[in-house]
Design an enzyme around this catalytic site. Structure first.
Site, mmCIF file in Angstrom:
data_model
loop_
_atom_site.group_PDB
_atom_site.id
_atom_site.type_symbol
_atom_site.label_atom_id
_atom_site.label_comp_id
_atom_site.label_asym_id
_atom_site.label_seq_id
_atom_site.Cartn_x
_atom_site.Cartn_y
_atom_site.Cartn_z
ATOM 1 N N ASP A 142 -9.002 -0.363 -7.536
ATOM 2 C CA ASP A 142 -8.226 -0.719 -6.349
ATOM 3 C C ASP A 142 -7.724 -2.166 -6.378
ATOM 4 O O ASP A 142 -6.663 -2.467 -5.847
ATOM 5 C CB ASP A 142 -9.102 -0.477 -5.102
ATOM 6 C CG ASP A 142 -8.298 -0.467 -3.821
ATOM 7 O OD1 ASP A 142 -7.065 -0.291 -3.887
ATOM 8 O OD2 ASP A 142 -8.899 -0.628 -2.732
ATOM 9 N N HIS A 197 0.835 -1.215 0.000
ATOM 10 C CA HIS A 197 0.000 0.000 0.000
ATOM 11 C C HIS A 197 0.866 1.259 0.000
ATOM 12 O O HIS A 197 0.782 2.091 0.902
ATOM 13 C CB HIS A 197 -0.962 -0.011 1.193
ATOM 14 C CG HIS A 197 -2.020 -1.059 1.082
ATOM 15 N ND1 HIS A 197 -1.930 -2.297 1.681
ATOM 16 C CD2 HIS A 197 -3.198 -1.065 0.398
ATOM 17 C CE1 HIS A 197 -3.007 -3.003 1.401
ATOM 18 N NE2 HIS A 197 -3.796 -2.290 0.624
ATOM 19 N N ASN A 198 1.672 1.383 -1.038
ATOM 20 C CA ASN A 198 2.642 2.480 -1.125
ATOM 21 C C ASN A 198 2.285 3.433 -2.282
ATOM 22 O O ASN A 198 1.220 3.300 -2.904
ATOM 23 C CB ASN A 198 4.041 1.880 -1.321
ATOM 24 C CG ASN A 198 4.042 0.859 -2.453
ATOM 25 O OD1 ASN A 198 3.359 1.060 -3.466
ATOM 26 N ND2 ASN A 198 4.783 -0.225 -2.302
ATOM 27 N N PHE A 199 3.194 4.352 -2.577
ATOM 28 C CA PHE A 199 2.918 5.356 -3.605
ATOM 29 C C PHE A 199 2.722 4.735 -4.995
ATOM 30 O O PHE A 199 1.929 5.218 -5.798
ATOM 31 C CB PHE A 199 4.058 6.386 -3.632
ATOM 32 C CG PHE A 199 3.834 7.506 -4.601
ATOM 33 C CD1 PHE A 199 2.748 8.376 -4.478
ATOM 34 C CD2 PHE A 199 4.713 7.712 -5.664
ATOM 35 C CE1 PHE A 199 2.536 9.412 -5.378
ATOM 36 C CE2 PHE A 199 4.515 8.754 -6.573
ATOM 37 C CZ PHE A 199 3.425 9.602 -6.430
ATOM 38 N N HIS A 253 -6.597 7.455 -1.962
ATOM 39 C CA HIS A 253 -7.388 6.429 -1.292
ATOM 40 C C HIS A 253 -6.668 5.576 -0.241
ATOM 41 O O HIS A 253 -7.318 4.939 0.586
ATOM 42 C CB HIS A 253 -8.060 5.513 -2.328
ATOM 43 C CG HIS A 253 -7.180 4.384 -2.752
ATOM 44 N ND1 HIS A 253 -6.142 4.544 -3.630
ATOM 45 C CD2 HIS A 253 -7.160 3.082 -2.376
ATOM 46 C CE1 HIS A 253 -5.526 3.384 -3.797
ATOM 47 N NE2 HIS A 253 -6.126 2.481 -3.048
HETATM 48 N N1 LIG Z 1 -5.565 -12.298 -2.838
HETATM 49 C C1 LIG Z 1 -5.562 -11.063 -3.360
HETATM 50 N N2 LIG Z 1 -6.095 -10.039 -2.683
HETATM 51 C C2 LIG Z 1 -6.059 -8.818 -3.249
HETATM 52 C C3 LIG Z 1 -5.502 -8.569 -4.515
HETATM 53 N N3 LIG Z 1 -5.627 -7.262 -4.790
HETATM 54 C C4 LIG Z 1 -6.245 -6.714 -3.733
HETATM 55 N N4 LIG Z 1 -6.506 -7.642 -2.802
HETATM 56 C C5 LIG Z 1 -7.197 -7.469 -1.514
HETATM 57 O O1 LIG Z 1 -8.251 -6.577 -1.740
HETATM 58 C C6 LIG Z 1 -8.155 -5.573 -0.776
HETATM 59 C C7 LIG Z 1 -8.657 -4.249 -1.197
HETATM 60 O O2 LIG Z 1 -8.556 -3.412 -0.075
HETATM 61 P P1 LIG Z 1 -7.188 -3.300 0.727
HETATM 62 O O3 LIG Z 1 -6.289 -2.416 -0.044
HETATM 63 O O4 LIG Z 1 -7.498 -3.007 2.127
HETATM 64 O O5 LIG Z 1 -6.524 -4.761 0.715
HETATM 65 C C8 LIG Z 1 -6.657 -5.468 -0.467
HETATM 66 C C9 LIG Z 1 -6.273 -6.914 -0.438
HETATM 67 O O6 LIG Z 1 -6.622 -7.495 0.793
HETATM 68 C C10 LIG Z 1 -4.959 -9.685 -5.213
HETATM 69 O O7 LIG Z 1 -4.454 -9.583 -6.334
HETATM 70 N N5 LIG Z 1 -5.014 -10.885 -4.586
HETATM 71 ZN ZN LIG Z 2 -5.728 0.503 -2.394
#
Ligand SMILES: Nc1nc2c(ncn2[C@@H]2O[C@@H]3COP(=O)(O)O[C@H]3[C@H]2O)c(=O)[nH]1
Ligand SMILES: [Zn+2]
Length: 381
Positions: free
Chosen positions: A253, A103-105, A143
Site C-alpha cells: 500500500d 486513491h484511484n484505480f 483495498h
Molecule cells: N508522505 C507520504 N505518505 C504516504 C506515501 N505513500 C502513502 N502515504 C500515506 O500512507 C497512507 C496509507 O494509507 P492511506 O491510503 O489512507 O493514506 C496513505 C498516505 O497518507 C508517500 O509516499 N509519502
Molecule cells: Zn491504498
C-alpha cells in the site's frame, strides 16, 4: 456512499467523484475487446517486478493485466473462476474506484502489482496455500474501493455518513471492505462462487483482516506484532501467516517510493494534490487542519524524508528480515529516494536562505536611499 440526510459539510457532498456511465462503458468495451488478446511473455515477466511502470498503461489495459495476475497465479484453474465472472468482477472494481488524484484505480493496480511482485520474488507459492495468496491479491484489488479522497480524520471530524455508520472505527477501510463484498454478493461478479461455503468463509475472514489492516492508525500495533514473531516465524502457523499477510498488504500500500524515480515521483504529486485538497476543505469548513496535508507547511521533500525514515524503512526492513532477497528490490530504491529528497530539501533550504538574504539586502539598500537623496539634495539646492 448514498446521499444521506446528515450533511454537516456544505462542500464535501458537492464534489463529483464518481465515474460517469459513459466512461465506464467505454473502458468496459475496450477491456472486453482486449481481454481475448494474448499478453506477451515479456510483459508477463515485467509484471512480476517492482520496476513496472503503471503510467504506460491505460485503464482497460490495466484490467487485462489484473486478469493476467489471476491467471498466472493459477487462480482460474485452482478456484474454478469463469473468465467472464473475473471480467465482470474487475469491471465492477474499476467502476467503483473514484476519479480522485491518488486513491484511484491506478493506485489499486499499483498496490496489487506490488503484492503480485512480492509473491513471485519471495517464492511465496512454495510456502503458503494458494487460498492465502488469493486472499492477498484480492484484498489488494479491493483495498481502497470508493475512496473519496478524504482520510479517516476528516471523516470523523466532519461527521460524515461513513463515520456515523462505523462509529469512527476505521470508517474508510470498513467501507472499502463492505463495497468489496457488495460486488462479491452479485453472482455475476462473484469470483468465489464455485467454492464451498467453508472456503468462502475463510476467504471473507482473510480479506476483512487484510483490508482493515491498511488503516495507518494500526501501523505500530501490527508492526510490533510482526517483530515479536519474526525470530520464530513459522509458515505453518496460521496466526503468523495472518500477520505476514497484513504486513504484505501494508508494504504494498505504501510502496511507491520502492519504484523507479520516474514512476514514484508523479505519485507523490498525486498524493500531495489529494492532501492539499483535504486541508483546503478543512480550512474552509473550520475543521482541524491535518498538519501533514497543509500546503502552507508541507513540501515534496519534507513530506518524503520523514515518511521514509519513520514509516517506510522500519516496516520494509522487517519484511526484508524475513525475506532477505527483498533488500535489493524494496530497500535499495527507498534508500535512493531518501537521498534524492534529502538533497531536494537542502536545495530548497538554500533557496529560502538566499531569498531571505536578498530581501534583507533590498530592504537595507532601499532604506539607505532616502539618506542618499538627502546627501544629494544640498548639492542641488
Ligand atoms: N508522505 C507520504 N505518505 C504516504 C506515501 N505513500 C502513502 N502515504 C500515506 O500512507 C497512507 C496509507 O494509507 P492511506 O491510503 O489512507 O493514506 C496513505 C498516505 O497518507 C508517500 O509516499 N509519502
Ligand atoms: Zn491504498
Amino acid at each position: 456512499m448514498s446521499e444521506g440526510t446528515h450533511k454537516p459539510s456544505p462542500f464535501y457532498h458537492k464534489r463529483t467523484l464518481r465515474k460517469t456511465r459513459e466512461e465506464c462503458e467505454h473502458v468496459r468495451e475496450k477491456f472486453l475487446q482486449m481481454s481475448s488478446l494474448e499478453v506477451s511473455e515479456e510483459v508477463r515477466q515485467y509484471l512480476k517486478t517492482p520496476t513496472f511502470d503503471n503510467w504506460q498503461w491505460e485503464d482497460a489495459e490495466i484490467m487485462v493485466l489484473l486478469q493476467v495476475m489471476y491467471t498466472d497465479l493459477d487462480f482460474i484453474s485452482t478456484f474454478n473462476i469463469e473468465p467472464d465472472v473475473l471480467q465482470q468482477f474487475l469491471y465492477e472494481v474499476y467502476r467503483r474506484y473514484n476519479n480522485i488524484p491518488f486513491h484511484n484505480f491506478k493506485h489499486c493496480f499499483c498496490v496489487t502489482q506490488m503484492m503480485y511482485g512480492l509473491i513471485w520474488l519471495t517464492d511465496l507459492r512454495s510456502k503458503i496455500d494458494s487460498i492465502d495468496l488469493l486472499i492477498m491479491l484480492t484484498s489488494a484489488v479491493c483495498h481502497d474501493l470508493d475512496h473519496t479522497g478524504y482520510n479517516n480524520a476528516y471523516q470523523i471530524n466532519a461527521r460524515t455518513e461513513l463515520a456515523l455508520r462505523y462509529n469512527d472505527i476505521s470508517p474508510l477501510e470498513n467501507h472499502h471492505c463492505a463495497v468489496a463484498f457488495e460486488i462479491l454478493e452479485k453472482t455475476e461478479s462473484n469470483i468465489f462462487r464455485n467454492l464451498p461455503t467453508e472456503q468462502y468463509k475463510r476467504i471473507r475472514e482473510g480479506i476483512i483482516k487484510c483490508i482493515l489492516a491498511t488503516d495507518m492508525s494500526r501501523h505500530t500495533d501490527i508492526l510490533n506484532k510482526f517483530k515479536a514473531i519474526l525470530p520464530v516465524f513459522d509458515f505453518g502457523n496460521k496466526d503468523h501467516r495472518d500477520v505476514l499477510m497484513m504486513i504484505m498488504i501494508k508494504v504494498s500500500d505504501i510502496s511507491n517510493e520502492a519504484r523507479p524515480m520516474d514512476v514514484a515521483e508523479p505519485w507523490l504529486d498525486c498524493l500531495l494534490q489529494e492532501f492539499f485538497n483535504q486541508s483546503d476543505m478543512e480550512k474552509l469548513e473550520g475543521l482541524p487542519v491535518t498538519p501533514f496535508m497543509d500546503r502552507d507547511k508541507v513540501t515534496k521533500p519534507s513530506s518524503q524524508t520523514g515518511f521514509i525514515r519513520f514509516v517506510l524503512f522500519p516496516l520494509f526492513i522487517e519484511l526484508a528480515n524475513l525475506f532477505p532477497c527483498l533488500e535489493q528490490h524494496i530497500i535499495d530504491p527507498v534508500r535512493k529516494a531518501l537521498d534524492y529528497y534529502t538533497e531536494m530539501e537542502k536545495a530548497l533550504e538554500r533557496e529560502k536562505q538566499n531569498r531571505a538574504l536578498n530581501e534583507t539586502t533590498v530592504k537595507t539598500s532601499t532604506s539607505k536611499e532616502p539618506d542618499a537623496n538627502l546627501e544629494a539634495k544640498p548639492a542641488s539646492l
